[in-house]
Scaffold this active site. Structure first.
Site, mmCIF file in Angstrom:
data_model
loop_
_atom_site.group_PDB
_atom_site.id
_atom_site.type_symbol
_atom_site.label_atom_id
_atom_site.label_comp_id
_atom_site.label_asym_id
_atom_site.label_seq_id
_atom_site.Cartn_x
_atom_site.Cartn_y
_atom_site.Cartn_z
ATOM 1 N N ASP A 137 0.828 -1.216 0.000
ATOM 2 C CA ASP A 137 0.000 0.000 0.000
ATOM 3 C C ASP A 137 0.862 1.266 0.000
ATOM 4 O O ASP A 137 1.973 1.259 0.504
ATOM 5 C CB ASP A 137 -0.911 -0.025 1.250
ATOM 6 C CG ASP A 137 -2.077 0.943 1.105
ATOM 7 O OD1 ASP A 137 -2.332 1.440 -0.017
ATOM 8 O OD2 ASP A 137 -2.730 1.218 2.137
ATOM 9 N N GLY A 138 0.297 2.334 -0.560
ATOM 10 C CA GLY A 138 0.959 3.641 -0.498
ATOM 11 C C GLY A 138 1.521 4.149 -1.812
ATOM 12 O O GLY A 138 2.209 5.178 -1.833
ATOM 13 N N ASN A 139 1.212 3.481 -2.917
ATOM 14 C CA ASN A 139 1.728 3.927 -4.222
ATOM 15 C C ASN A 139 1.226 5.318 -4.586
ATOM 16 O O ASN A 139 1.984 6.158 -5.064
ATOM 17 C CB ASN A 139 1.289 2.968 -5.332
ATOM 18 C CG ASN A 139 1.885 1.590 -5.186
ATOM 19 O OD1 ASN A 139 2.791 1.386 -4.387
ATOM 20 N ND2 ASN A 139 1.366 0.639 -5.948
ATOM 21 N N ASN A 145 -11.071 -2.436 -4.983
ATOM 22 C CA ASN A 145 -10.332 -1.535 -5.877
ATOM 23 C C ASN A 145 -11.029 -1.337 -7.229
ATOM 24 O O ASN A 145 -10.722 -0.380 -7.945
ATOM 25 C CB ASN A 145 -8.898 -2.038 -6.103
ATOM 26 C CG ASN A 145 -7.999 -1.900 -4.898
ATOM 27 O OD1 ASN A 145 -7.061 -2.686 -4.718
ATOM 28 N ND2 ASN A 145 -8.234 -0.915 -4.029
HETATM 29 C C1 IPE Z 1 -5.337 -2.634 -0.012
HETATM 30 O O1 IPE Z 1 -5.029 -1.303 -0.216
HETATM 31 C C2 IPE Z 1 -5.374 -3.360 -1.320
HETATM 32 C C3 IPE Z 1 -4.080 -3.520 -1.972
HETATM 33 C C4 IPE Z 1 -2.918 -3.157 -1.502
HETATM 34 C C5 IPE Z 1 -4.118 -4.173 -3.253
HETATM 35 P P1 IPE Z 1 -6.165 -0.186 -0.308
HETATM 36 O O2 IPE Z 1 -5.460 1.106 -0.516
HETATM 37 O O3 IPE Z 1 -7.162 -0.576 -1.327
HETATM 38 O O4 IPE Z 1 -6.823 -0.275 1.138
HETATM 39 P P2 IPE Z 1 -7.673 0.794 1.949
HETATM 40 O O5 IPE Z 1 -8.726 1.301 1.026
HETATM 41 O O6 IPE Z 1 -6.731 1.878 2.362
HETATM 42 O O7 IPE Z 1 -8.192 0.040 3.123
HETATM 43 C C1 IPE Z 2 -1.608 0.315 -3.304
HETATM 44 O O1 IPE Z 2 -1.403 1.672 -3.372
HETATM 45 C C2 IPE Z 2 -1.881 -0.301 -4.646
HETATM 46 C C3 IPE Z 2 -3.279 -0.702 -4.862
HETATM 47 C C4 IPE Z 2 -4.207 -0.654 -3.970
HETATM 48 C C5 IPE Z 2 -3.621 -1.213 -6.163
HETATM 49 P P1 IPE Z 2 -2.590 2.717 -3.341
HETATM 50 O O2 IPE Z 2 -3.003 3.007 -4.753
HETATM 51 O O3 IPE Z 2 -3.692 2.245 -2.466
HETATM 52 O O4 IPE Z 2 -1.882 3.984 -2.719
HETATM 53 P P2 IPE Z 2 -2.472 4.983 -1.638
HETATM 54 O O5 IPE Z 2 -2.927 4.152 -0.479
HETATM 55 O O6 IPE Z 2 -3.597 5.702 -2.289
HETATM 56 O O7 IPE Z 2 -1.320 5.860 -1.295
HETATM 57 MG MG MG Z 3 -4.045 2.465 -0.489
#
Ligand code: IPE
Ligand code: IPE
Ligand code: MG
Length: 253
Positions: free
Chosen positions: A22-24, A70
């Protein structure tokens, strides 16, 4: 194996590591970039972590790449993610096979675009015969959905008269999960400072050690991974027993 001031005991490695990557999006936004650039940078972390897991001798690595929830993201972001996945598979499949890494998936794959499904089928068909590590990608995955599906299958067995409700136990249910041929994760890592499971491996993580880090996924590289494993190795897993029982067990008594 040592990282910066870190000692990893090869005898006490987690057998199965699961990661909520998470966190991209935040990584990109902090640099004034579009979110998709963060996903591209995250793909490099996947490469690094897969390689290190294999070098360390971890047997199973499961990565949460896309949740069922997602699908509700903006269409453009979903398209970009699917494109990255296809590119990752095309680019990496040769390396994966050469390095004894077998690829498998969990989740509702039928919801993925046809070209992603085809690429996944192509990639998994080329799996090495005797893999050193099983890399599982969770795609369109929901832990609750996985459990509901399993219950539906068992309910059909009962309806057909092949099973009684009393015969349903944890073993039968777990056989119906996507992960039926994987051990439960020993260590689950979540990056980006969120303290939640977000519907990942709900059944399987009953006794998993959880590790949370503020590091955003694109910044999660060798050192961060080694730190997570070193932290895991400092823990005592009790599985409901008392300390003396654990000590007796590890003495081989
Ligand atoms: C969890 O991350 C799903 C993946 C890393 C693929 P999310 O960014 O979707 O989770 P929430 O919405 O913060 O709980
Ligand atoms: C995780 O990163 C990747 C996926 C859920 C596909 P995010 O896209 O959730 O990144 P943040 O949480 O918004 O920073
Ligand atoms: Mg996320």
């Amino acid at each position: 194996m040592t990282g910066k001031n870190l000692y990893i005991d090869p005898q006490r490695l987690p057998r199965h590591v699961a990661i909520i990557m998470d966190g991209n999006g935040r990584w990109a936004q902090r640099r004034g970039l579009r979110r998709v650039r963060g996903h591209a940078a995250g793909a490099e972390s996947v490469r690094v972590v897969v390689r290190l897991a294999r070098e360390l001798g971890i047997s199973y690595l499961t990565l949460y790449a896309f949740s069922e929830e997602n699908w509700q993201r903006p269409a453009g972001e979903i398209r970009a993610l699917m494109g990255l996945l296809v590119r990752y598979l095309r680019r990496e499949i040769g390396e994966l096979r050469k390095n004894g890494i077998a690829l498998r998936t969990i989740g509702e794959l039928g919801r993925l675009p046809p070209e992603v499904q085809e690429e996944l089928a192509r990639a998994t068909a080329k799996n090495p015969p005797a893999p050193r590590i099983i890399l599982t990608l969770a795609l369109s995955y929901s832990g609750r959905h996985e459990i509901v599906r399993a219950i539906q299958t068992l309910a059909r067995e009962v309806q057909a008269g092949r099973l009684t409700p009393e015969e349903i136990d944890q073993t039968l249910l777990q056989r119906q999960l996507y992960t039926n041929d994987l051990p439960d994760p020993d260590l689950l890592i979540r990056t980006s400072g969120e303290f939640r499971l977000s519907n990942f491996l709900l059944w399987q993580s009953a006794y998993t050690e959880l590790y949370f880090t503020d590091t955003l996924w694109p910044d999660f590289r060798e050192q961060e991974f080694l730190e997570a494993i070193a932290d895991y190795q400092r823990r005592t897993r009790r599985f409901g027993l008392i300390q003396e029982q654990i000590a007796a067990d590890s003495d081989g008594i």
